[in-house]
Design a protein around this motif. Structure first.
Motif, PDB file in Angstrom:
ATOM      1  N   GLU A  47     -22.171  29.706   9.679  1.00 27.70           N
ATOM      2  CA  GLU A  47     -21.072  30.520   9.156  1.00 27.70           C
ATOM      3  C   GLU A  47     -20.252  31.159  10.271  1.00 27.70           C
ATOM      4  O   GLU A  47     -20.081  32.384  10.288  1.00 27.70           O
ATOM      5  N   PRO A  48     -19.739  30.373  11.198  1.00 29.98           N
ATOM      6  CA  PRO A  48     -19.105  30.976  12.375  1.00 29.98           C
ATOM      7  C   PRO A  48     -17.818  31.731  12.057  1.00 29.98           C
ATOM      8  O   PRO A  48     -17.427  32.599  12.819  1.00 29.98           O
ATOM      9  N   LEU A  49     -17.191  31.433  10.934  1.00 30.34           N
ATOM     10  CA  LEU A  49     -15.897  32.076  10.674  1.00 30.34           C
ATOM     11  C   LEU A  49     -15.989  33.221   9.675  1.00 30.34           C
ATOM     12  O   LEU A  49     -14.995  33.877   9.392  1.00 30.34           O
ATOM     13  N   SER A  50     -17.194  33.464   9.139  1.00 29.01           N
ATOM     14  CA  SER A  50     -17.259  34.379   7.994  1.00 29.01           C
ATOM     15  C   SER A  50     -16.973  35.825   8.359  1.00 29.01           C
ATOM     16  O   SER A  50     -16.650  36.627   7.498  1.00 29.01           O
ATOM     17  N   ASN A  51     -17.086  36.172   9.652  1.00 32.05           N
ATOM     18  CA  ASN A  51     -16.815  37.567  10.020  1.00 32.05           C
ATOM     19  C   ASN A  51     -15.379  37.805  10.469  1.00 32.05           C
ATOM     20  O   ASN A  51     -15.039  38.896  10.902  1.00 32.05           O
ATOM     21  N   LEU A  52     -14.544  36.777  10.388  1.00 34.18           N
ATOM     22  CA  LEU A  52     -13.148  36.952  10.808  1.00 34.18           C
ATOM     23  C   LEU A  52     -12.292  37.308   9.595  1.00 34.18           C
ATOM     24  O   LEU A  52     -12.618  36.964   8.471  1.00 34.18           O
ATOM     25  N   ASP A  53     -11.159  37.968   9.856  1.00 36.42           N
ATOM     26  CA  ASP A  53     -10.293  38.268   8.713  1.00 36.42           C
ATOM     27  C   ASP A  53      -9.534  36.999   8.312  1.00 36.42           C
ATOM     28  O   ASP A  53      -9.466  36.023   9.050  1.00 36.42           O
ATOM     29  N   ALA A  54      -8.974  37.028   7.098  1.00 41.76           N
ATOM     30  CA  ALA A  54      -8.502  35.805   6.442  1.00 41.76           C
ATOM     31  C   ALA A  54      -7.537  34.990   7.300  1.00 41.76           C
ATOM     32  O   ALA A  54      -7.672  33.772   7.424  1.00 41.76           O
ATOM     33  N   LEU A  55      -6.582  35.666   7.925  1.00 43.16           N
ATOM     34  CA  LEU A  55      -5.548  34.956   8.669  1.00 43.16           C
ATOM     35  C   LEU A  55      -6.139  34.255   9.895  1.00 43.16           C
ATOM     36  O   LEU A  55      -5.848  33.102  10.183  1.00 43.16           O
ATOM     37  N   LEU A  56      -7.003  35.014  10.586  1.00 43.13           N
ATOM     38  CA  LEU A  56      -7.641  34.493  11.790  1.00 43.13           C
ATOM     39  C   LEU A  56      -8.547  33.318  11.446  1.00 43.13           C
ATOM     40  O   LEU A  56      -8.664  32.356  12.192  1.00 43.13           O
ATOM     41  N   ARG A  57      -9.190  33.421  10.284  1.00 44.19           N
ATOM     42  CA  ARG A  57     -10.113  32.383   9.852  1.00 44.19           C
ATOM     43  C   ARG A  57      -9.355  31.064   9.672  1.00 44.19           C
ATOM     44  O   ARG A  57      -9.805  30.005  10.070  1.00 44.19           O
ATOM     45  N   LEU A  58      -8.178  31.173   9.080  1.00 46.07           N
ATOM     46  CA  LEU A  58      -7.345  30.002   8.841  1.00 46.07           C
ATOM     47  C   LEU A  58      -6.970  29.340  10.159  1.00 46.07           C
ATOM     48  O   LEU A  58      -7.027  28.120  10.314  1.00 46.07           O
ATOM     49  N   GLU A  59      -6.609  30.201  11.124  1.00 46.00           N
ATOM     50  CA  GLU A  59      -6.185  29.692  12.422  1.00 46.00           C
ATOM     51  C   GLU A  59      -7.357  29.027  13.154  1.00 46.00           C
ATOM     52  O   GLU A  59      -7.242  27.933  13.694  1.00 46.00           O
ATOM     53  N   MET A  60      -8.514  29.720  13.146  1.00 44.68           N
ATOM     54  CA  MET A  60      -9.694  29.215  13.854  1.00 44.68           C
ATOM     55  C   MET A  60     -10.192  27.915  13.228  1.00 44.68           C
ATOM     56  O   MET A  60     -10.721  27.049  13.911  1.00 44.68           O
ATOM     57  N   ARG A  61     -10.033  27.819  11.893  1.00 43.18           N
ATOM     58  CA  ARG A  61     -10.519  26.643  11.187  1.00 43.18           C
ATOM     59  C   ARG A  61      -9.831  25.388  11.725  1.00 43.18           C
ATOM     60  O   ARG A  61     -10.483  24.415  12.096  1.00 43.18           O
ATOM     61  N   ALA A  62      -8.505  25.466  11.780  1.00 44.06           N
ATOM     62  CA  ALA A  62      -7.753  24.309  12.271  1.00 44.06           C
ATOM     63  C   ALA A  62      -8.110  24.026  13.726  1.00 44.06           C
ATOM     64  O   ALA A  62      -8.242  22.875  14.143  1.00 44.06           O
ATOM     65  N   GLU A  63      -8.289  25.120  14.495  1.00 46.46           N
ATOM     66  CA  GLU A  63      -8.562  24.924  15.906  1.00 46.46           C
ATOM     67  C   GLU A  63      -9.941  24.310  16.133  1.00 46.46           C
ATOM     68  O   GLU A  63     -10.114  23.447  16.994  1.00 46.46           O
ATOM     69  N   LEU A  64     -10.914  24.754  15.340  1.00 47.27           N
ATOM     70  CA  LEU A  64     -12.261  24.188  15.442  1.00 47.27           C
ATOM     71  C   LEU A  64     -12.237  22.695  15.167  1.00 47.27           C
ATOM     72  O   LEU A  64     -12.874  21.905  15.849  1.00 47.27           O
ATOM     73  N   LYS A  65     -11.476  22.333  14.143  1.00 48.39           N
ATOM     74  CA  LYS A  65     -11.426  20.926  13.753  1.00 48.39           C
ATOM     75  C   LYS A  65     -10.878  20.085  14.913  1.00 48.39           C
ATOM     76  O   LYS A  65     -11.451  19.065  15.282  1.00 48.39           O
ATOM     77  N   ARG A  66      -9.782  20.555  15.502  1.00 50.06           N
ATOM     78  CA  ARG A  66      -9.181  19.861  16.642  1.00 50.06           C
ATOM     79  C   ARG A  66     -10.186  19.763  17.791  1.00 50.06           C
ATOM     80  O   ARG A  66     -10.448  18.696  18.335  1.00 50.06           O
TER      81      ARG A  66
END
Lengths: 277, 364
Positions: B159-178
């Motif tokens: 659950e690496p993104l669960s502690n981030l706020d919604a906007l940051l989570r969205l950004e990190m998600r795409a970045e993680l995938k890349r």
């Protein structure tokens, strides 16, 4: 409107009473400390002055010098330091692993164990020291600094264990797990991650043991004859000693305790669940 | 990089069966997401693979090697923790270098690999700082950089993104995938967020009650849930489930539901006619329902209850016979509460579910 005012004023009065009580308690502790410190730092003839001046007239180290140069004071000071350091090291070596175990592992009878640790404090020193004195004599350890240190360890161990366990609880388990994932074994994870993070708390607990041993009178008096620690020496000589000696000795023993309080305040509070803002 | 293979692993805590006879294979360079509600055993399974929990039974293989009895340090894994677990007493540089230092890598190689990991996560500026001086999102980046710097066989993420706020989570998600595509990592990723699972995973393993219920591509998990639970857990809104009764008239199979008849495709019909108790659940997603303003053949009449404009589309809740149904329409579709509308379920998108077992009836 009127009701509002009475609620407000009664709240104000309540607050005022709390502050008043706090001030009284503080004065009750601080005034004697202040008087002792003033006497210890005044020239010897001023000590006998009456009425006492509220502020020191002349600061001098004469009284303190007199105390430190008195018979047996310096050797017993050395003894006190040795005993306190021994007690500190031994109680940390035994207590910190126990505290770590309590913090990290869930095991059957954990709560009972916690209470059992504290229950060793249920035996008064008086009851412990005399039979221990007999045993130490049989084992040829009587009148040795080690035997005094061991008894101080027994006194300090419960607090050491409980304080260190709460210190280790403050270090997240995931940090140690991360360390094991990134190449540490359990011991390395402890040494590289848990220990450095716990160090300030462990130091506080060590200082606590040091001061406890430094201040302890009864067992030290019972278990020694010639190798007195400083408080044991003082208690024996107090009746015969001049007033200046008493003030200077009292002040001298007091200093470490006060300094230590400033150091470990934060850790005691976190142990008790209070946070300093 | 390497594959992960879990072979009938069991892990219990007292009487709780956290993981029960789970088999799972993650192929080399694959990104697999373990998805499930909290307490489903997904984190326990991940920790068993990491070696942070000992399995009661079964085997764990990483890159063909049996790792079941090895401590975490010998499993050649890297992990990102939910709380990040960034070491507070070390600088960002030392945090990222931690695994490399433990491997006693030469100094210039440590330097080089920390630099390149930091560049990948855009934290070059922060290397001299301590974690306390970083924001949550930055700490998250440090945790990921530390994990990729060791160049392990596999990467585990809890659950690496669960502690981030919604906007940051969205950004990190795409970045993680890349990022993970770039470093070609074999990744096992735990989350309870179905959007994260659908958007990141090559395959999704849906867990519940310590078991894997379905292990398939995101599209299949979404379109063809293996059972009632998955259909309800994945998708927003969840899949609609309508009570249906199978009938055969003049040799044609039809299902009576929502006060009308629907005609299943031929293969489904053949399968449905074999059902003993003739009752079935009709699973249909909100976007696979056509909304018509006037009666039409094989359309069911429904009454509008609530209209929720969501910008990109409208979500309309309707009363269909005794049941409620959620339907997506175009954003410019006009409807008023109380209004009658006609719904046509896209027949080949329907998931037929056995009412007794809750399992999907397979016909393909």
């Amino acid at each position: 409107m009127k009701r509002k005012r009475t609620v407000l004023s009664s709240r104000l009065i309540g607050r005022g009473l709390v502050y008043l009580a706090a001030i009284l308690i503080a004065l009750w502790i601080l005034i004697p400390i202040y008087l002792i410190a003033m006497a210890a730092l005044s020239p010897r003839d001023v000590i006998y002055d009456w009425p006492k001046p509220l502020f020191p007239q002349a600061i001098s180290v004469e009284t303190m010098q007199f105390f430190l140069n008195s018979y047996q004071v310096l050797p017993s000071l050395r003894n006190s330091v040795i005993v306190a350091l021994l007690a500190l090291v031994v109680s940390l070596v035994i207590g910190a692993p126990a505290g770590y175990g309590l913090a990290r592992y869930v095991f059957r009878g954990q709560d009972v164990f916690r209470v059992a640790i504290l229950s060793t404090r249920a035996f008064p020193i008086v009851i412990l020291s005399i039979p221990l004195g007999v045993i130490f004599r049989q084992w040829g350890m009587y009148d040795s600094l080690i035997s005094v240190a061991l008894l101080h360890v027994a006194m300090a161990l419960p607090t050491t264990i409980l304080v260190t366990s709460s210190v280790f609880m403050g270090v997240s388990k995931e940090l140690e797990e991360a360390a094991t994932v990134f190449g540490c074994n359990r011991v390395q994870a402890f040494m590289r991650v848990a220990l450095p993070l716990a160090l300030p708390g462990l130091a506080a607990s060590a200082i606590f043991t040091f001061v406890l041993s430094w201040n302890e009178v009864f067992a030290a008096t019972i278990l020694t004859l010639f190798n007195r620690t400083l408080p044991a020496l003082m208690i024996v000589q107090l009746d015969a000693a001049p007033v200046a000696f008493r003030f200077a000795g009292g002040f001298f023993i007091l200093i470490p305790a006060i300094v230590f309080m400033f150091f470990i305040r934060r850790y005691l509070f976190s142990l008790w669940g209070i946070t300093l803002k | 990089m390497a594959e992960i293979r879990v072979d009938s692993v069991r892990k219990t805590f007292g009487k709780v069966k956290a993981v029960w006879d789970v088999d799972l294979t993650v192929h080399d360079q694959e990104f697999v997401v373990l998805l499930g509600p909290s307490g489903c055993g997904k984190t326990t399974l991940l920790r068993c693979i990491a070696g942070l929990e000992r399995v009661d039974q079964g085997r764990v293989f990483i890159g063909q090697q049996d790792m079941t009895d090895l401590p975490p340090k010998r499993r050649q894994i890297a992990m990102v923790f939910q709380s990040y677990a960034v070491f507070p007493h070390l600088t960002v540089f030392e945090n990222v270098a931690f695994g490399l230092r433990m491997q006693r890598k030469p100094k210039d190689e440590v330097e080089k690999r920390v630099q390149s990991a930091a560049e990948l996560l855009h934290i070059e500026e922060l290397l001299e700082r301590y974690p306390a001086q970083l924001s949550g999102g930055q700490r998250q980046r440090v945790a990921v950089a530390r994990a990729i710097a060791v160049e392990s066989l596999v990467l585990l993420m809890d659950e690496p993104l669960s502690n981030l706020d919604a906007l940051l989570r969205l950004e990190m998600r795409a970045e993680l995938k890349r990022l993970l595509r770039e470093i070609e990592a074999t990744t096992l990723y735990v989350t309870h967020d179905q959007v994260e699972a659908l958007s990141l995973g090559d395959r999704i393993a849906v867990m519940e009650g310590g078991q894997i219920l379905q292990y398939d591509t995101p599209l299949n998990v979404y379109d063809k849930p293996a059972n009632l639970f998955i259909g309800g857990f994945i998708g927003n809104p969840p899949m609609n489930f309508l009570d249906g009764e199978v009938r055969t008239e003049d040799g044609r199979v039809m299902v009576r539901t929502g006060g009308g008849d629907i005609y299943p495709p031929a293969e489904a019909g053949a399968m449905l006619s074999q059902l003993k108790d003739r009752s079935v659940l009709v699973g249909i997603r909100a976007e696979n329902i056509e909304t018509l303003p006037a009666p039409a053949e094989d359309a069911l009449q429904a009454t509008v209850l609530v209209v929720e404009p969501l910008g990109s589309h409208n979500l309309i809740t309707m009363q269909l016979g005794p049941e409620r149904i959620k339907v997506n329409t175009d954003a410019d579709f006009q409807a008023q509460p109380g209004q009658a509308l006609w719904l046509r379920l896209t027949a080949d998108k329907i998931r037929w579910i056995d009412k007794a077992s809750g399992r999907a009836l397979h016909y393909d």
